[in-house]
Design a protein around this motif. Structure first.
Motif, PDB file in Angstrom:
ATOM      1  N   SER A  40       5.459  -3.361 -13.324  1.00  0.00           N
ATOM      2  CA  SER A  40       6.764  -3.610 -13.965  1.00  0.00           C
ATOM      3  C   SER A  40       7.378  -4.929 -13.525  1.00  0.00           C
ATOM      4  N   ASP A  41       8.419  -5.312 -14.255  1.00  0.00           N
ATOM      5  CA  ASP A  41       9.167  -6.522 -13.897  1.00  0.00           C
ATOM      6  C   ASP A  41      10.384  -6.183 -13.043  1.00  0.00           C
ATOM      7  N   SER A  42      10.429  -4.940 -12.547  1.00  0.00           N
ATOM      8  CA  SER A  42      11.617  -4.492 -11.804  1.00  0.00           C
ATOM      9  C   SER A  42      11.374  -4.429 -10.305  1.00  0.00           C
ATOM     10  N   CYS A  43      12.469  -4.550  -9.595  1.00  0.00           N
ATOM     11  CA  CYS A  43      12.458  -4.298  -8.151  1.00  0.00           C
ATOM     12  C   CYS A  43      13.803  -3.658  -7.848  1.00  0.00           C
ATOM     13  N   VAL A  44      13.766  -2.484  -7.204  1.00  0.00           N
ATOM     14  CA  VAL A  44      15.017  -1.747  -6.959  1.00  0.00           C
ATOM     15  C   VAL A  44      15.207  -1.584  -5.450  1.00  0.00           C
ATOM     16  N   VAL A  63       0.884  -1.173   0.000  1.00  0.00           N
ATOM     17  CA  VAL A  63       0.000   0.000   0.000  1.00  0.00           C
ATOM     18  C   VAL A  63       0.918   1.218   0.000  1.00  0.00           C
ATOM     19  N   GLY A  64       1.197   1.760  -1.196  1.00  0.00           N
ATOM     20  CA  GLY A  64       2.120   2.887  -1.279  1.00  0.00           C
ATOM     21  C   GLY A  64       2.656   3.074  -2.673  1.00  0.00           C
ATOM     22  N   GLY A  65       3.897   3.619  -2.730  1.00  0.00           N
ATOM     23  CA  GLY A  65       4.533   3.889  -4.015  1.00  0.00           C
ATOM     24  C   GLY A  65       5.620   2.888  -4.324  1.00  0.00           C
ATOM     25  N   GLY A  66       6.527   3.277  -5.220  1.00  0.00           N
ATOM     26  CA  GLY A  66       7.562   2.365  -5.692  1.00  0.00           C
ATOM     27  C   GLY A  66       8.396   1.783  -4.559  1.00  0.00           C
ATOM     28  N   SER A  67       8.679   2.587  -3.549  1.00  0.00           N
ATOM     29  CA  SER A  67       9.545   2.095  -2.479  1.00  0.00           C
ATOM     30  C   SER A  67       8.858   0.994  -1.673  1.00  0.00           C
ATOM     31  N   VAL A  68       7.565   1.168  -1.463  1.00  0.00           N
ATOM     32  CA  VAL A  68       6.786   0.158  -0.731  1.00  0.00           C
ATOM     33  C   VAL A  68       6.599  -1.083  -1.619  1.00  0.00           C
ATOM     34  N   ILE A  69       6.264  -0.846  -2.871  1.00  0.00           N
ATOM     35  CA  ILE A  69       6.014  -1.979  -3.777  1.00  0.00           C
ATOM     36  C   ILE A  69       7.293  -2.809  -3.945  1.00  0.00           C
ATOM     37  N   ASP A  70       8.424  -2.107  -4.086  1.00  0.00           N
ATOM     38  CA  ASP A  70       9.676  -2.852  -4.275  1.00  0.00           C
ATOM     39  C   ASP A  70      10.069  -3.608  -3.014  1.00  0.00           C
ATOM     40  N   THR A  71       9.775  -3.050  -1.855  1.00  0.00           N
ATOM     41  CA  THR A  71      10.013  -3.788  -0.609  1.00  0.00           C
ATOM     42  C   THR A  71       9.128  -5.041  -0.585  1.00  0.00           C
ATOM     43  N   ALA A  72       7.870  -4.866  -0.993  1.00  0.00           N
ATOM     44  CA  ALA A  72       6.943  -6.009  -1.033  1.00  0.00           C
ATOM     45  C   ALA A  72       7.429  -7.069  -2.029  1.00  0.00           C
ATOM     46  N   LYS A  73       7.910  -6.611  -3.179  1.00  0.00           N
ATOM     47  CA  LYS A  73       8.409  -7.560  -4.189  1.00  0.00           C
ATOM     48  C   LYS A  73       9.611  -8.340  -3.640  1.00  0.00           C
ATOM     49  N   ALA A  74      10.495  -7.618  -2.933  1.00  0.00           N
ATOM     50  CA  ALA A  74      11.685  -8.278  -2.387  1.00  0.00           C
ATOM     51  C   ALA A  74      11.284  -9.303  -1.320  1.00  0.00           C
ATOM     52  N   ILE A  75      10.287  -8.963  -0.524  1.00  0.00           N
ATOM     53  CA  ILE A  75       9.816  -9.912   0.496  1.00  0.00           C
ATOM     54  C   ILE A  75       9.220 -11.142  -0.198  1.00  0.00           C
ATOM     55  N   ALA A  76       8.465 -10.884  -1.262  1.00  0.00           N
ATOM     56  CA  ALA A  76       7.809 -11.990  -1.986  1.00  0.00           C
ATOM     57  C   ALA A  76       8.848 -12.930  -2.601  1.00  0.00           C
ATOM     58  N   LEU A  77       9.946 -12.357  -3.074  1.00  0.00           N
ATOM     59  CA  LEU A  77      11.028 -13.193  -3.632  1.00  0.00           C
ATOM     60  C   LEU A  77      11.788 -13.888  -2.507  1.00  0.00           C
ATOM     61  N   GLY A  78      12.102 -13.102  -1.463  1.00  0.00           N
ATOM     62  CA  GLY A  78      12.925 -13.630  -0.372  1.00  0.00           C
ATOM     63  C   GLY A  78      12.243 -14.763   0.384  1.00  0.00           C
TER      64      GLY A  78
END
Ligand code: NZQ
Ligand code: ZN
Length: 414
Positions: A149-153, A97-112
């Protein structure tokens, strides 16, 4: 037109009040228990988080929560999220729930959560991701395009690095996009978002590959839409229609559709040098907003590389700004003090288009120089050391650059 392989699995639930329908959308995606990830408090202050919770409750979706993702997110919170999922278990999606920084944190958790080692291994490229939990998104700022996107930063403060990881595993399953949520954005963040989305289109447009009219017209149309909606939103932050146009532009700018056919075979769909050079700025100082860094780097890069493919810049000048080279056969050239060769006319048109673009960025309140971001000549060696680690000694497809070229670009922007 080059071959491409474009996968965009995200369901978009777009419009007024969609935030209150998050629960149904999440349940509809088959997710019964989620980890909510959010940032440094804006969603608490605006009431968005309460609305999301209430909507999940109504839909019978249960949840855990993890707040605190900062802009240019550090890997530490992702590690915390992975630990939380390992100890709690039974979570079948991560809801950002947020912007790129939150989404990328969520993506990293999902991968991790699906990787046995330290999640940073995936960003340092020590290991390749094989699986991920699904990611759902409630977007609160149009900018990064991470909602599709397919990115996570992710940054790693300890190592002074900021690294991107591109894989289709990163593509969210669901993006709830309620433009009304974005009226609370500070003007600076709105502006930085406009620049980020324009940059995502330009990284692809200037891939160095030949024209692909279907993609090129789409790309230039997206840039025009971002400029037009950006100006309207800055003039009236409550303009729903402009906010909505901006939100959807940000998604299309980075879900990959603006690069189809422009990808260099075997590489990414674009040049991405400016993103690489900007990521070093925000790795050096996490307080630098990504879009603000791009506002400085992109025009500097353009002025340096355009002679490699003037034809791309002429298309850009014409389709985005309606700027054409002067033509001695039809135009009045009495203002020119020397002979106007076709090369001179083209160079003038290209420079005028870059000036126009930079002028637009500055008109939104974005910086023109690195100095305005607190970067000095003394920082350049550190920026280049980072770039060498993340991009190597040669990078870029529009024009292959060396670290010395990157130095010249940074210096030109001081
Ligand atoms: O942290 P909170 O309190 O939520 O505040 C945020 C943050 O301070 C605030 N904000 C967000 N929505 C708001 C709001 N304030 C009021 N009302 C709202 N509705 O805005 C600030 C910026 O948020 P952030 O998430 O950092 O912005 P953005 O979406 O621009 O994301 C930037 C990050 O995404 C990366 C960037 O490098 C940077 O780390 N990128 C991710 C990409 C991707 N995954 O595809 C591509 C991009 O090129 C980019 O690199
Ligand atoms: Zn970006």
């Amino acid at each position: 037109m080059n071959d491409f392989n474009f996968y965009s699995p995200t369901r978009f639930v777009f419009g007024r009040g969609t935030c209150d329908r998050t629960g149904d959308a999440v349940a509809g995606a088959g997710h019964r228990r989620v980890l909510i990830v959010y940032g440094q408090g804006s969603v608490v202050r605006t009431g968005t988080l309460d609305r999301v919770r209430a909507s999940l409750d109504r839909a019978g979706v249960t949840y855990l929560e993890l707040g605190g993702a900062r802009p240019n997110p550090d890997v530490s919170l992702a590690r915390e999220g992975v630990e939380l999922l390992r100890s709690e278990g039974n979570v079948d999606a991560v809801l950002a729930v947020g912007g790129g920084s939150v989404i990328d944190t969520a993506k990293a958790i999902a991968l991790g959560a699906c990787y046995a080692g330290d999640v940073w291994d995936l960003f340092s490229k020590r290991a390749a991701p094989e699986r991920a939990l699904p990611v759902d998104v409630v977007l609160t700022i149009p900018a990064s395009g991470s909602e599709a996107s397919d990115s996570c930063v992710l940054s790693n403060d300890e190592l002074g690095m900021k690294c991107g990881l591109n894989t289709d595993l990163n593509r969210p399953v669901l993006a709830v996009m309620d433009p009304e949520l974005t009226v609370t954005l500070p003007a600076y963040q709105t502006a930085a978002g406009v620049i980020d989305m324009i940059s995502h289109v330009m990284e692809r447009f200037f891939s160095g590959e030949p024209a692909v009219p279907v993609t090129d017209y789409l790309a230039c149309g997206l840039i025009r839409a971002a400029i037009e909606a950006g100006e309207r939103v800055m003039a009236d932050p409550r303009d729903y229609d402009a906010r909505a146009n901006l939100m959807w532009t940000g998604t299309l700018a980075h879900n990959g559709i603006a690069g189809c056919g422009l990808g260099v075979p075997g590489k990414r769909d674009g040049d991405w040098t400016c993103h690489g050079m900007e990521h070093e700025l925000s790795a050096l100082d996490p307080k630098i907003t990504h879009g603000a860094g791009l506002a400085v780097i992109f025009p500097a890069w353009m002025r340096y590389v355009w002679p490699a493919h003037p034809e791309r810049f002429l298309t850009f000048a014409r389709e985005v700004f309606g700027i054409e080279p002067v033509d001695p056969a039809v135009d009045d050239l009495s203002d020119f003090d020397e002979e106007v060769t076709p090369e001179r006319a083209q160079a003038d048109a290209i420079t005028a288009a870059i000036d126009e673009l930079q002028g637009f960025f500055v008109s939104l309140g974005m910086p023109r120089t690195l100095g305005e971001l607190g970067i000095t000549a003394d920082d350049i060696d550190r920026l280049l050391a980072g770039l060498k680690q993340t991009r190597g000694e040669r990078f870029g497809t529009f024009r292959e650059l060396t670290l010395e070229d990157a130095r010249a670009i940074y210096e030109s922007a001081l």
